[in-house]
Design a protein around this motif. Sequence first.
Motif, PDB file in Angstrom:
ATOM      1  N   LYS A 138      39.853  26.230  38.354  1.00 57.52           N
ATOM      2  CA  LYS A 138      39.380  25.296  37.336  1.00 57.52           C
ATOM      3  C   LYS A 138      39.359  25.915  35.949  1.00 57.52           C
ATOM      4  N   SER A 139      39.349  27.261  35.893  1.00 57.51           N
ATOM      5  CA  SER A 139      39.250  27.929  34.600  1.00 57.51           C
ATOM      6  C   SER A 139      40.460  28.805  34.290  1.00 57.51           C
ATOM      7  N   THR A 140      41.420  28.811  35.186  1.00 60.10           N
ATOM      8  CA  THR A 140      42.616  29.624  34.971  1.00 60.10           C
ATOM      9  C   THR A 140      43.828  28.845  35.479  1.00 60.10           C
ATOM     10  N   SER A 141      44.947  29.510  35.663  1.00 54.35           N
ATOM     11  CA  SER A 141      46.152  28.837  36.151  1.00 54.35           C
ATOM     12  C   SER A 141      46.420  29.218  37.599  1.00 54.35           C
ATOM     13  N   ILE A 142      47.252  28.442  38.257  1.00 54.26           N
ATOM     14  CA  ILE A 142      47.569  28.739  39.647  1.00 54.26           C
ATOM     15  C   ILE A 142      48.315  30.070  39.754  1.00 54.26           C
ATOM     16  N   TYR A 143      49.057  30.435  38.708  1.00 53.53           N
ATOM     17  CA  TYR A 143      49.778  31.707  38.755  1.00 53.53           C
ATOM     18  C   TYR A 143      48.818  32.878  38.577  1.00 53.53           C
ATOM     19  N   ASP A 144      47.866  32.747  37.646  1.00 47.35           N
ATOM     20  CA  ASP A 144      46.866  33.805  37.467  1.00 47.35           C
ATOM     21  C   ASP A 144      46.045  33.993  38.734  1.00 47.35           C
ATOM     22  N   SER A 145      45.736  32.888  39.386  1.00 47.68           N
ATOM     23  CA  SER A 145      44.995  32.964  40.645  1.00 47.68           C
ATOM     24  C   SER A 145      45.795  33.714  41.700  1.00 47.68           C
ATOM     25  N   PHE A 146      47.078  33.443  41.756  1.00 48.17           N
ATOM     26  CA  PHE A 146      47.948  34.119  42.711  1.00 48.17           C
ATOM     27  C   PHE A 146      48.030  35.615  42.419  1.00 48.17           C
ATOM     28  N   LEU A 147      48.103  35.992  41.149  1.00 49.48           N
ATOM     29  CA  LEU A 147      48.148  37.405  40.788  1.00 49.48           C
ATOM     30  C   LEU A 147      46.879  38.127  41.222  1.00 49.48           C
ATOM     31  N   GLU A 148      45.739  37.458  41.079  1.00 52.62           N
ATOM     32  CA  GLU A 148      44.486  38.060  41.544  1.00 52.62           C
ATOM     33  C   GLU A 148      44.539  38.310  43.051  1.00 52.62           C
ATOM     34  N   ILE A 149      45.079  37.334  43.789  1.00 51.60           N
ATOM     35  CA  ILE A 149      45.200  37.475  45.243  1.00 51.60           C
ATOM     36  C   ILE A 149      46.099  38.645  45.590  1.00 51.60           C
ATOM     37  N   MET A 150      47.224  38.787  44.895  1.00 50.84           N
ATOM     38  CA  MET A 150      48.147  39.880  45.169  1.00 50.84           C
ATOM     39  C   MET A 150      47.537  41.239  44.836  1.00 50.84           C
ATOM     40  N   GLU A 151      46.721  41.306  43.791  1.00 41.88           N
ATOM     41  CA  GLU A 151      46.051  42.560  43.451  1.00 41.88           C
ATOM     42  C   GLU A 151      45.086  42.980  44.548  1.00 41.88           C
ATOM     43  N   ILE A 152      44.332  42.011  45.081  1.00 39.24           N
ATOM     44  CA  ILE A 152      43.408  42.303  46.183  1.00 39.24           C
ATOM     45  C   ILE A 152      44.187  42.689  47.439  1.00 39.24           C
ATOM     46  N   TYR A 153      45.296  41.993  47.671  1.00 38.74           N
ATOM     47  CA  TYR A 153      46.128  42.298  48.832  1.00 38.74           C
ATOM     48  C   TYR A 153      46.624  43.738  48.779  1.00 38.74           C
ATOM     49  N   LEU A 154      47.093  44.163  47.626  1.00 39.74           N
ATOM     50  CA  LEU A 154      47.587  45.522  47.484  1.00 39.74           C
ATOM     51  C   LEU A 154      46.461  46.535  47.678  1.00 39.74           C
ATOM     52  N   GLU A 155      45.298  46.231  47.139  1.00 42.20           N
ATOM     53  CA  GLU A 155      44.139  47.115  47.312  1.00 42.20           C
ATOM     54  C   GLU A 155      43.779  47.249  48.789  1.00 42.20           C
ATOM     55  N   LEU A 156      43.733  46.129  49.497  1.00 43.05           N
ATOM     56  CA  LEU A 156      43.381  46.152  50.923  1.00 43.05           C
ATOM     57  C   LEU A 156      44.458  46.838  51.754  1.00 43.05           C
ATOM     58  N   ALA A 157      45.719  46.567  51.431  1.00 44.44           N
ATOM     59  CA  ALA A 157      46.816  47.178  52.181  1.00 44.44           C
ATOM     60  C   ALA A 157      46.772  48.690  52.061  1.00 44.44           C
TER      61      ALA A 157
END
Length: 236
Positions: A138-157
């Motif tokens: 609601k406060s950002t874009s779908i692409y920015d949201s996806f980038l956040e997910i990928m950053e967390i994914y890389l951290e967890l991996a």
Amino acid sequence: MKVLAINLLNYREWTEKLGQDREWLIQKTQNEFMMKIHKICAEYGTFPLQLRYDNFIMVVDGISTEQLTVMKKDIRKLLPFDIKTCLGFGKTPLEAQMNASLCLYNSKIRENLDQNGMNNEPVVALHFDLNYNTLSLKSTSIYDSFLEIMEIYLELARFLYKIGGIMQYLGGDNFLGFISINNIEDAVYKIEENKKLKLGIGIAYNARNAIKLATSALDEIRLNREKRWRIKKESQ
């Protein structure tokens, strides 16, 4: 632990035969392949982690040599190319997949599904969920949201790699991992440290049941909101 690695042989050559206007067709066909592979693997109690589109791995504790042999034949029937399968054993999923990978691209090593000397270990599945990512749309874009997910994914991996685990992005804001039963405390500590995450942990005798319990544990966390991690174990 036991991990089966599968390589789709001559995959690149197959894609190049589809012409230059092929990328949409490749993506469509790859998804069709994986849909069928997921269905077959579920029948045998496991779950394929898709790494490259021409390689995937699965935790196969709790699955007999005979079942693996039939599963391989079932997968081979639905593909327009041959496959090579390698079974690896190790103290952790990461070590097991490394040992499986040793023969995958080595033509001198014959593929073998014999489990002689390989003990079945409890399968520990981790279902991670990222807090508030959907609300952030609601406060950002779908692409920015996806980038956040990928950053967390890389951290967890990277974290799971350090403790001998493997993982895959599931879509949305969810991730799936597998670790040794000896590393559960490490995973819990990670969740206590990272307030952005929730974690359902499932322990069972095959991968499919472990994932089911992990998802059930995560659902209970979402309902009760008492804590950010929960463990559910399959009864004998």
